[in-house]
Design a protein around this motif. Structure first.
Motif, PDB file in Angstrom:
ATOM      1  N   GLN A 194       0.839  -1.200   0.000  1.00 33.24           N
ATOM      2  CA  GLN A 194       0.000   0.000   0.000  1.00 33.24           C
ATOM      3  C   GLN A 194       0.869   1.243   0.000  1.00 33.24           C
ATOM      4  OE1 GLN A 194      -2.933   0.172   3.138  1.00 33.24           O
ATOM      5  NE2 GLN A 194      -3.071   2.411   3.047  1.00 33.24           N
ATOM      6  N   ILE A 195       0.546   2.165  -0.891  1.00 32.31           N
ATOM      7  CA  ILE A 195       1.149   3.496  -0.888  1.00 32.31           C
ATOM      8  C   ILE A 195       0.012   4.487  -0.701  1.00 32.31           C
ATOM      9  CG2 ILE A 195       2.359   5.253  -2.223  1.00 32.31           C
ATOM     10  CD1 ILE A 195       3.847   3.003  -3.635  1.00 32.31           C
ATOM     11  N   THR A 196       0.193   5.429   0.220  1.00 35.14           N
ATOM     12  CA  THR A 196      -0.855   6.405   0.527  1.00 35.14           C
ATOM     13  C   THR A 196      -0.300   7.811   0.404  1.00 35.14           C
ATOM     14  OG1 THR A 196      -2.010   4.871   1.978  1.00 35.14           O
ATOM     15  CG2 THR A 196      -2.449   7.214   2.311  1.00 35.14           C
ATOM     16  N   TYR A 197      -1.073   8.669  -0.268  1.00 37.46           N
ATOM     17  CA  TYR A 197      -0.747  10.082  -0.449  1.00 37.46           C
ATOM     18  C   TYR A 197      -1.786  10.910   0.298  1.00 37.46           C
ATOM     19  CZ  TYR A 197      -0.231  14.581  -2.824  1.00 37.46           C
ATOM     20  OH  TYR A 197      -0.062  15.920  -3.103  1.00 37.46           O
ATOM     21  N   VAL A 198      -1.338  11.896   1.061  1.00 38.44           N
ATOM     22  CA  VAL A 198      -2.252  12.790   1.771  1.00 38.44           C
ATOM     23  C   VAL A 198      -2.663  13.905   0.812  1.00 38.44           C
ATOM     24  CG1 VAL A 198      -2.586  14.294   3.761  1.00 38.44           C
ATOM     25  CG2 VAL A 198      -1.119  12.262   3.975  1.00 38.44           C
ATOM     26  N   ALA A 199      -3.894  13.829   0.319  1.00 32.06           N
ATOM     27  CA  ALA A 199      -4.405  14.832  -0.623  1.00 32.06           C
ATOM     28  C   ALA A 199      -4.831  16.105   0.094  1.00 32.06           C
ATOM     29  CB  ALA A 199      -5.574  14.256  -1.424  1.00 32.06           C
ATOM     30  N   SER A 200      -5.329  15.970   1.322  1.00 27.18           N
ATOM     31  CA  SER A 200      -5.719  17.127   2.126  1.00 27.18           C
ATOM     32  C   SER A 200      -5.828  16.691   3.581  1.00 27.18           C
ATOM     33  CB  SER A 200      -7.058  17.706   1.640  1.00 27.18           C
ATOM     34  OG  SER A 200      -8.111  16.777   1.792  1.00 27.18           O
ATOM     35  N   GLY A 201      -5.800  17.651   4.474  1.00 28.33           N
ATOM     36  CA  GLY A 201      -5.956  17.370   5.891  1.00 28.33           C
ATOM     37  C   GLY A 201      -4.654  17.104   6.611  1.00 28.33           C
ATOM     38  N   LYS A 202      -4.805  16.598   7.828  1.00 27.79           N
ATOM     39  CA  LYS A 202      -3.666  16.302   8.706  1.00 27.79           C
ATOM     40  C   LYS A 202      -3.973  14.995   9.417  1.00 27.79           C
ATOM     41  CE  LYS A 202      -1.240  18.438  12.641  1.00 27.79           C
ATOM     42  NZ  LYS A 202      -1.268  19.626  13.535  1.00 27.79           N
ATOM     43  N   PHE A 203      -2.996  14.067   9.403  1.00 30.61           N
ATOM     44  CA  PHE A 203      -3.203  12.729   9.931  1.00 30.61           C
ATOM     45  C   PHE A 203      -2.043  12.304  10.824  1.00 30.61           C
ATOM     46  CE2 PHE A 203      -5.670  13.016   6.110  1.00 30.61           C
ATOM     47  CZ  PHE A 203      -6.814  12.260   6.352  1.00 30.61           C
ATOM     48  N   GLU A 204      -2.386  11.594  11.895  1.00 32.13           N
ATOM     49  CA  GLU A 204      -1.398  10.884  12.693  1.00 32.13           C
ATOM     50  C   GLU A 204      -1.333   9.478  12.101  1.00 32.13           C
ATOM     51  OE1 GLU A 204      -1.195  10.999  17.231  1.00 32.13           O
ATOM     52  OE2 GLU A 204      -1.999   8.999  16.793  1.00 32.13           O
ATOM     53  N   HIS A 227       0.885  15.768   6.567  1.00 31.03           N
ATOM     54  CA  HIS A 227       0.053  16.848   6.037  1.00 31.03           C
ATOM     55  C   HIS A 227      -0.116  16.668   4.534  1.00 31.03           C
ATOM     56  CE1 HIS A 227       2.197  18.406   9.594  1.00 31.03           C
ATOM     57  NE2 HIS A 227       1.107  19.119   9.805  1.00 31.03           N
ATOM     58  N   GLU A 228      -0.928  17.542   3.956  1.00 32.56           N
ATOM     59  CA  GLU A 228      -1.129  17.535   2.504  1.00 32.56           C
ATOM     60  C   GLU A 228       0.222  17.490   1.783  1.00 32.56           C
ATOM     61  OE1 GLU A 228      -2.883  20.566  -0.876  1.00 32.56           O
ATOM     62  OE2 GLU A 228      -3.762  20.596   1.132  1.00 32.56           O
ATOM     63  N   GLY A 229       0.336  16.574   0.830  1.00 33.06           N
ATOM     64  CA  GLY A 229       1.572  16.416   0.065  1.00 33.06           C
ATOM     65  C   GLY A 229       2.502  15.340   0.591  1.00 33.06           C
ATOM     66  N   ASP A 230       2.257  14.860   1.812  1.00 34.86           N
ATOM     67  CA  ASP A 230       3.066  13.783   2.388  1.00 34.86           C
ATOM     68  C   ASP A 230       2.500  12.430   1.964  1.00 34.86           C
ATOM     69  OD1 ASP A 230       4.657  15.623   3.764  1.00 34.86           O
ATOM     70  OD2 ASP A 230       3.432  15.516   5.581  1.00 34.86           O
ATOM     71  N   GLY A 231       3.218  11.373   2.279  1.00 36.01           N
ATOM     72  CA  GLY A 231       2.737  10.042   1.986  1.00 36.01           C
ATOM     73  C   GLY A 231       3.472   9.002   2.799  1.00 36.01           C
TER      74      GLY A 231
END
Length: 112
Positions: free
Chosen positions: A55-65, A76-80
């Motif tokens: 699995q590869i995940t890209y943060v399109a928007s928002g903020k995640f732990e 944050h947005e732009g991270d993965g």
């Protein structure tokens, strides 16, 4: 599910409510790969889990732990992130947002 398998554009399926502030929409898939947009409300949790898919995940928007293999970071947005097969991973949404997940092979259990 209303899905155009031969098309490869956002919005190929209706949003599916998977519960607890999380919904998903399929972008495209075949037997080798699947792309899914996952929308999270603030505070929603993608519980720690593992599966045999890469699995590869890209943060399109928002903020995640995000926790992958016991290591936790704030994205944050732009991270993965990348989760190798059978590695525990999960997320907590800190600010409403969307993740774009790519799996190989496809997640057949999502299609039932």
């Amino acid at each position: 599910m209303d899905f155009k398998k031969d098309s490869f554009f956002n919005g190929n399926s209706d949003w599916e409510d998977v519960g607890n502030g999380v919904s998903r929409q399929f972008v495209g898939y075949n037997a080798q790969i699947m792309m899914v947009i996952v929308k999270f409300e603030k505070g929603a949790i993608g519980a720690l889990h593992q599966h045999f898919h890469s699995q590869i995940t890209y943060v399109a928007s928002g903020k995640f732990e995000v926790t992958v293999n016991g290591e936790t970071n704030i994205l944050h947005e732009g991270d993965g992130f990348f989760a190798q097969p059978n590695i525990f991973h999960g997320v907590k949404c800190l600010e409403e947002g969307k993740l774009i997940d790519a799996f190989t092979p496809l997640r057949e259990e999502f299609l039932v």
